[in-house]
Design a protein around this motif. Sequence first.
Motif, PDB file in Angstrom:
ATOM      1  N   MET A  10       0.823  -1.201   0.000  1.00 57.41           N
ATOM      2  CA  MET A  10       0.000   0.000   0.000  1.00 57.41           C
ATOM      3  C   MET A  10       0.860   1.256   0.000  1.00 57.41           C
ATOM      4  SD  MET A  10      -2.782   1.211   2.898  1.00 57.41           S
ATOM      5  CE  MET A  10      -1.546   1.416   4.180  1.00 57.41           C
ATOM      6  N   SER A  14       1.672   4.736  -2.733  1.00 61.17           N
ATOM      7  CA  SER A  14       0.738   5.781  -2.302  1.00 61.17           C
ATOM      8  C   SER A  14       1.248   7.200  -2.468  1.00 61.17           C
ATOM      9  CB  SER A  14       0.367   5.566  -0.819  1.00 61.17           C
ATOM     10  OG  SER A  14      -0.457   4.425  -0.693  1.00 61.17           O
ATOM     11  N   ALA A  81      -0.892  11.496  -1.657  1.00 61.93           N
ATOM     12  CA  ALA A  81      -1.750  10.314  -1.771  1.00 61.93           C
ATOM     13  C   ALA A  81      -2.791  10.509  -2.873  1.00 61.93           C
ATOM     14  CB  ALA A  81      -2.426  10.041  -0.428  1.00 61.93           C
ATOM     15  N   SER A  87      -3.350   5.073  -5.458  1.00 64.01           N
ATOM     16  CA  SER A  87      -3.402   5.395  -4.040  1.00 64.01           C
ATOM     17  C   SER A  87      -4.662   4.846  -3.408  1.00 64.01           C
ATOM     18  CB  SER A  87      -3.354   6.919  -3.850  1.00 64.01           C
ATOM     19  OG  SER A  87      -3.772   7.252  -2.553  1.00 64.01           O
TER      20      SER A  87
END
Length: 391
Positions: A10, A14, A81, A87
Motif C-alpha cells: 500500500m 501511495s 496520496a 493510491s
Amino acid sequence: MLEKTFYRTMLSKSFPFPVKVTYWDGKSEIYGNGTPNIEIIFNEKIPVSSITNNASLALGEAYMNKEIEIKGNIQHLIWGAYESAGSFMRSSKFRKFLPHEKHTEAQSEKDVQSHYDIGNDFYKLWLDPTLTYSCAYFDEDNKDDLEKAQIAKINHILEKLHPQKGKTLLDIGCGWGTLMLTAAKKYGLKVTGVTLSEEQYKFVQKKIYDQNMQDMAEVKLEDYRELGTQEWDYITSVGMFEHVGQENLGQYFNDVAKYLKKDGIALIHGITRQQGGAKNAWINKYIFPGGYVPGLGENINHIVASGLQIDDLEMLRRHYQRTLEIWDENFNKQRDLIQKKMGERFTRMWDLYLQACAASFESGNIDVVQYLLTKGPSGENLPMTRRYMVK
C-alpha cells in the motif's frame, strides 16, 4: 508478516515522493527514491480489514488516537496520496462512501449545532475578525491577509448580484452575519438571515441591536425550508448546500427558486466535486455529520429542474486551499490553548481536518463554485458583460 506485506504494498504505491515509514516493531523502511522529508510512524498495528473497509475512517481515527504519528507536512502527505496513481485514497471505497442518512429538520438542526455550536470562542481563535467560515477571495496583490480576502469575497458575491438599494436579500445559512450585515450597511439592502445554529443566531442578533440595524436586518433561528411564502429580490447562500444531503439537493434549489421574486438573482457558493458527488466517512463522523459534497453536473441538473437559469459559474479552488492553509496556521498558533480547553484528541482531529481539506483542494479532488442564478432568462436585470463583477 502478511500484514506488513500489505502495508509495504500500500505505502510503496501511495506517494510520488520518498516517505520513511517506521512500523510498530520499531523497524523503518524508506519507500521511493531520495531523502524523505516525511515520516509515518505506526505506534500500533492498524487492522488490515479496517483499512480496506474504509481507509479515511481507519487512518483518521488512528491519527486522532496517536496510533499513527506524522513527522512533516500532513497536507503535503495527503496531497501526495491524491496525486499517486493507485493510491488507497483514490480507491472506489473512498469515493463511494454514500450511506443513507436522515436530513429531517430535526436531524439537520442537530447536525448543524454539533459543528457550529462548539462555541464562538473556539472559532474566534483561528478565523479572521469577520468570523467568516468559508472560502476567502485572494487577488494577486494579497496572498496572506485573510480578513482582507474575506471582505473581498463578501463584496465579490454582492457585486455579482448587481444590487439595487432598497431591495431585499435572503441569506440562507447566514453564519456569523458578516455578509448579510455588509449587504445592509454598504449596499442598502433589507436583509434576512437564517441559521440553525443557536450560537450564530445569538451572535448576529446582538450585532443587529448593537449597531441599531433593526430596520434593515433580521435573523431567524429557523430551517430554511420553513420560511413560508415570502419572496426576496436576491438570495445568497454560502457553504450551505453541502449540509442539506444528497436527497434534499433538489428541494434546496426548488426553495431558492420559490423564495426569489420574478427576475430575482441568487448567488450560491459551495464545495462541489467536478468528478461527481462524494462523502468522506471520517469527516462525516467527526466533523460534518450529514455532509455531502455534490457533483457539478448533479447541481446543474437540480438548478435546471428548479426553473432557475445559470448566468455564471466561477471556480475558486485555489482560493479555498489558501484559506485553509491560513486557518491551519492560525489554529496551530493557538494549539496549546485549544488543547488545554478541548483535549489532545480534539486538537489532532481539527488539525488533520484542516490540512486534509487543504490537500483535497490542492489536488483538485474537490472544488468550490459560485453559481450565479436568475429566476427568468439568464442575465435578466444584469449588465451585458461580466466586467461589473470586479471593481
